[in-house]
Design an enzyme around this catalytic site. Structure first.
Site, short mmCIF file in Angstrom:
data_model
loop_
_atom_site.label_atom_id
_atom_site.label_comp_id
_atom_site.label_asym_id
_atom_site.label_seq_id
_atom_site.Cartn_x
_atom_site.Cartn_y
_atom_site.Cartn_z
N HIS A 92 0.69 -1.28 0.09
CA HIS A 92 -0.03 0.00 0.06
C HIS A 92 1.02 1.38 0.01
CE1 HIS A 92 -3.03 2.86 1.01
NE2 HIS A 92 -2.44 3.20 2.13
N CYS A 203 -4.28 3.27 -4.73
CA CYS A 203 -3.22 3.87 -3.95
C CYS A 203 -1.95 4.37 -4.52
CB CYS A 203 -3.13 3.16 -2.72
SG CYS A 203 -2.43 1.61 -2.85
#
Length: 322
Positions: A92, A203
């Site tokens: 992430h 993301c």
């Protein structure tokens, strides 16, 4: 104009565009005039941005301030699996900002409002309709959790921007957050490194866009820093446009196609136990790998992907700093 009617108008316009102009690849990610209100049906297991600032609010920096820019990375689902997914390069991404004048830190992330499963597959409701809970949005909050980002991931200074430049960047963040409303998990390509049909919107792509926008307003980046980003791929022959929701599932829609799409998504229901997910994937394997087809929902319309070997892939590819 009401948000629902505005989305319907754009849906119809986009449908016409696709019928006439599908030679334009990759299909551009569709932006909207305003973010719609959250549907009460969509419930998150974990609250979105629980410590963040009020909606559509960015910190205002002093014009003569200097702001350090940080690249932040951590394993996906670190709260559940620890560092496990780091071994598979499933990461992430986020951005950190540190004011040299005030010493205040901020973390900026872009992620799913209702978790990844909801963004990747819809809910099949009891009335045999599909409900997508696939919104994604930016979240900014005070502080940088150094341990969280550095222990199993990355916390690296990558650039510097003035306070005045940051405030210009803030305007872009608010626009991007208002008009880029949905999360897209998949990068769809002809083959590894081949022609791209659809780009992901997640993301990682937010961080890449944000770094470029920071550069556009005058930020200086250290290009000696090397950063890689996770992509989840589907490999397919040229996709075929099927229609929007009303064209397929409406009163005059294609009932056979609608039933097939419903049957496909029934094997990928969000918010089910992990063992059930694994079992469903086994059931879905026949349709995906034997019939070689995958239904994709992109720009609020449906496409069929004639998938081909190697079918799926995971890459961790370097994207140079701007």
């Amino acid at each position: 104009m009401a948000t629902t009617s505005w989305l319907l108008v754009l849906e119809i316009i986009f449908s016409v565009f696709c019928v006439c102009n599908c030679a334009v690849w990759p299909i551009p990610y569709q932006r909207y005039r305003e973010r719609p209100k959250t549907d009460a049906f969509c419930q998150a297991l974990y609250p979105f941005c629980p410590t963040g600032r009020k909606s559509n609010q960015m910190p205002v920096m002093l014009n003569d301030d200097l702001i350090e820019i940080y690249a932040l990375k951590a394993p996906v689902w670190e709260f559940k699996f620890g560092s496990l997914l780091k071994n598979f390069h499933i990461m992430h991404d986020a951005i950190g900002f540190k004011s040299l004048k005030t010493g205040k830190n901020y973390t900026m992330e872009w992620y799913e409002l209702f978790q990844l499963g909801n963004c990747t597959f819809p809910h099949v409701r009891s009335d045999k309709s599909l409900k997508w809970c696939n919104q994604g949005a930016a979240c900014i909050y005070s502080g940088i959790d150094d341990i969280h980002w550095s222990q199993n991931g990355t916390l690296t200074e990558v650039g510097l921007v003035s306070g005045a430049m940051f405030n210009k960047f803030s305007d872009w963040v608010l626009w991007d957050n208002r008009t880029g409303i949905y999360y897209e998990t998949w990068t769809v390509e002809e083959k590894p490194g081949g022609r791209m049909w659809f780009d992901s919107y997640d993301c990682a792509s937010f961080v890449v866009r944000a770094f470029q926008q920071l550069k556009n307003v005058g930020a200086k980046f250290n290009r000696n820093v090397r950063l890689n980003y996770t992509r989840v791929h589907i490999y397919s022959e040229q996709p075929r446009f099927l229609g929007n929701t009303s064209q397929i599932f409406g009163p005059t829609g294609n009932k056979t196609l609608a039933a097939d799409i419903l049957r496909f998504y029934e094997d990928f229901q969000p918010h089910v136990p992990f063992w059930k997910t694994l079992l469903n994937i086994l059931f879905a394997a026949e349709e995906i790998f034997i019939e070689k087809k995958f239904y994709l929902f992109y720009n609020f319309a449906y496409w069929i992907l004639p998938i081909q070997k190697p079918y799926f892939g995971l890459t961790y590819t370097e994207v140079p700093l701007p």
